[in-house]
Design a protein around this motif. Structure first.
Motif, PDB file in Angstrom:
ATOM      1  N   ALA A 197       9.098  44.353 -22.100  1.00  0.00           N
ATOM      2  CA  ALA A 197      10.251  43.469 -22.260  1.00  0.00           C
ATOM      3  C   ALA A 197       9.846  42.023 -22.002  1.00  0.00           C
ATOM      4  CB  ALA A 197      11.378  43.890 -21.308  1.00  0.00           C
ATOM      5  N   LEU A 209      14.369  36.627 -20.486  1.00  0.00           N
ATOM      6  CA  LEU A 209      15.140  35.625 -21.212  1.00  0.00           C
ATOM      7  C   LEU A 209      15.784  34.600 -20.291  1.00  0.00           C
ATOM      8  CD1 LEU A 209      16.980  37.915 -23.805  1.00  0.00           C
ATOM      9  CD2 LEU A 209      14.905  36.575 -24.162  1.00  0.00           C
ATOM     10  N   GLU A 210      16.215  35.050 -19.117  1.00  0.00           N
ATOM     11  CA  GLU A 210      16.966  34.151 -18.233  1.00  0.00           C
ATOM     12  C   GLU A 210      16.829  34.620 -16.792  1.00  0.00           C
ATOM     13  OE1 GLU A 210      21.596  32.599 -17.595  1.00  0.00           O
ATOM     14  OE2 GLU A 210      21.102  34.071 -19.136  1.00  0.00           O
ATOM     15  N   ARG A 267      17.590  38.547 -16.812  1.00  0.00           N
ATOM     16  CA  ARG A 267      18.069  39.087 -18.087  1.00  0.00           C
ATOM     17  C   ARG A 267      16.876  39.179 -19.030  1.00  0.00           C
ATOM     18  NH1 ARG A 267      20.454  36.902 -22.779  1.00  0.00           N
ATOM     19  NH2 ARG A 267      20.297  34.798 -21.874  1.00  0.00           N
ATOM     20  N   VAL A 268      16.631  40.366 -19.577  1.00  0.00           N
ATOM     21  CA  VAL A 268      15.422  40.604 -20.367  1.00  0.00           C
ATOM     22  C   VAL A 268      15.784  41.213 -21.716  1.00  0.00           C
ATOM     23  CG1 VAL A 268      13.970  40.916 -18.317  1.00  0.00           C
ATOM     24  CG2 VAL A 268      15.083  42.898 -19.332  1.00  0.00           C
ATOM     25  N   ASP A 269      14.892  40.992 -22.676  1.00  0.00           N
ATOM     26  CA  ASP A 269      15.042  41.527 -24.032  1.00  0.00           C
ATOM     27  C   ASP A 269      14.219  42.798 -24.151  1.00  0.00           C
ATOM     28  OD1 ASP A 269      15.259  41.961 -26.793  1.00  0.00           O
ATOM     29  OD2 ASP A 269      13.546  40.653 -27.202  1.00  0.00           O
ATOM     30  N   THR A 270      14.885  43.916 -24.471  1.00  0.00           N
ATOM     31  CA  THR A 270      14.206  45.206 -24.631  1.00  0.00           C
ATOM     32  C   THR A 270      14.366  45.752 -26.052  1.00  0.00           C
ATOM     33  OG1 THR A 270      16.174  46.309 -23.728  1.00  0.00           O
ATOM     34  CG2 THR A 270      14.352  45.880 -22.203  1.00  0.00           C
ATOM     35  N   ASN A 271      14.734  44.897 -27.009  1.00  0.00           N
ATOM     36  CA  ASN A 271      14.897  45.313 -28.401  1.00  0.00           C
ATOM     37  C   ASN A 271      16.094  46.243 -28.589  1.00  0.00           C
ATOM     38  OD1 ASN A 271      14.188  45.283 -31.142  1.00  0.00           O
ATOM     39  ND2 ASN A 271      12.917  47.114 -30.961  1.00  0.00           N
ATOM     40  N   ASP A 331      21.283  42.825 -24.076  1.00  0.00           N
ATOM     41  CA  ASP A 331      20.201  42.469 -23.166  1.00  0.00           C
ATOM     42  C   ASP A 331      20.232  43.366 -21.938  1.00  0.00           C
ATOM     43  OD1 ASP A 331      19.368  40.430 -24.820  1.00  0.00           O
ATOM     44  OD2 ASP A 331      20.634  38.919 -23.848  1.00  0.00           O
ATOM     45  N   SER A 332      19.060  43.639 -21.386  1.00  0.00           N
ATOM     46  CA  SER A 332      18.933  44.485 -20.202  1.00  0.00           C
ATOM     47  C   SER A 332      18.819  43.621 -18.953  1.00  0.00           C
ATOM     48  CB  SER A 332      17.706  45.390 -20.333  1.00  0.00           C
ATOM     49  OG  SER A 332      17.758  46.138 -21.530  1.00  0.00           O
ATOM     50  N   GLU A 388      11.186  32.513 -17.372  1.00  0.00           N
ATOM     51  CA  GLU A 388      11.574  32.733 -18.761  1.00  0.00           C
ATOM     52  C   GLU A 388      10.337  32.794 -19.650  1.00  0.00           C
ATOM     53  OE1 GLU A 388      13.084  30.493 -16.851  1.00  0.00           O
ATOM     54  OE2 GLU A 388      15.263  30.621 -17.101  1.00  0.00           O
ATOM     55  N   THR A 396      24.068  48.976 -21.599  1.00  0.00           N
ATOM     56  CA  THR A 396      23.131  48.035 -20.986  1.00  0.00           C
ATOM     57  C   THR A 396      22.147  48.801 -20.119  1.00  0.00           C
ATOM     58  OG1 THR A 396      24.813  46.301 -20.960  1.00  0.00           O
ATOM     59  CG2 THR A 396      22.921  45.999 -19.519  1.00  0.00           C
TER      60      THR A 396
END
Length: 300
Positions: A89, A92-93, A100-104, A108-109, A140, A156
């Motif tokens: 992942a 993101l923030e 806050r992370v991007d896991t596709n 967001d996860s 980030e 989520t």
């Protein structure tokens, strides 16, 4: 300046005789709005809707029937996480006591501060000082490996890295494929015989990096990131070749796991890494890898 371009026609790659023989074995593909069956006596599931007393497909895909439940499995979809999945992942923030992370996936996860190891692997309650230093742990844009700890009602994902094998990723290449192509197995961390390591994320994110020694792993509680170390040219070539092999397997819709990737790498050695981007080379590697996997299955 002139450039030679090699183009293959798709019609030349199709075995029409084999396709005609297996026509009855091919799954039926339904398009959005197409009638699946009458509503009477059936329940509609994911990927369907009811209109004019008929169950219709809302996505393009293959029908799945479980007793009286009718659903459509889409051909392409975002990642749907399950507890225990290994994911790669991107942060993101940085928020309050969480990242806050991007896991596709569709949403967001989250990665909670309480779900990560402290530097040095120290075990204690998180304090206000730890919250102020969150950006020093993960900022980030950082890439991490993690495991799905929980799935909330709105889908989520909650991640955790409370193991020294998880944490911040250092030098390597991120490859993105369809999540359905990553084979679910007990192990998703592999040190390949070719001299590189791969993390096969269930979310379709694959991380390729130089193989680390035992002393380098987990030394800072999963936050070590040595970006100043120069990766030798031969290791960079291995990583680039692996990246092109994985994309070739994905192009041929072959399942991705350690054995298939290793076979594809061995079949690619007769080509230069840049040649692996050509269409006829991609299909050659896919056919050779599929043949070797089929032979192994027959031997087993």
């Amino acid at each position: 300046m002139t450039t030679n371009v090699m183009m293959d026609l798709a019609i030349d790659r199709v075995d029409w005789n084999a396709l005609a023989e297996n026509q009855e074995q091919l799954p039926r593909i339904y398009t959005p709005g197409e009638v699946l069956m009458p509503e009477a006596g059936f329940m509609r599931g994911h990927g369907t809707f009811v209109e004019d007393e008929d169950i219709k497909a809302s996505v393009a895909g293959v029908i799945q029937k479980v007793n009286k439940l009718i659903s459509v499995r889409p051909l392409k979809s975002r990642y749907v996480g399950e507890i225990g999945d290994v994911v790669v992942a991107r942060v993101l923030e940085v928020g309050q006591k969480r990242w806050r992370v991007d896991t596709n996936s569709r949403l967001d996860s989250v990665l909670l501060l309480s779900s990560v190891n402290l530097p040095g692997g120290e075990l204690r309650r998180r304090s206000a000082e730890d919250e102020q230093m969150m950006r020093r742990y993960l900022d980030e844009g950082d890439l991490i490996s993690a495991e799905v700890q929980n799935v909330f009602e709105e889908s989520t994902l909650s991640l955790y890295t409370r193991s020294l094998k998880y944490g911040k990723l250092s030098q390597g290449i991120l490859v993105k494929v369809f999540p359905a192509l990553v084979k679910r197995r007990k192990m998703h961390f592999h040190n390949l015989a070719c001299g590189a390591s791969v993390i096969l994320g269930n979310n379709g994110y694959i991380w390729i990096s130089p193989t680390k020694s035992d002393e380098q792993e987990g030394g800072e509680g999963g936050f070590a990131q040595n970006l100043s170390e120069v990766v030798p040219r031969n290791e960079r070539e291995i990583i680039a070749r692996l990246r092109n092999c994985i994309l070739a397997l994905a192009k041929c819709k072959l399942m991705l796991f350690d054995t298939s990737i290793q076979y594809a790498y061995e079949e690619s050695l007769k080509y230069e890494p840049r040649e692996l981007l050509q269409q006829h080379v991609i299909f050659d590697i896919g056919e050779q890898t599929q043949a070797r996997l089929r032979d192994v299955d027959l031997l087993d």
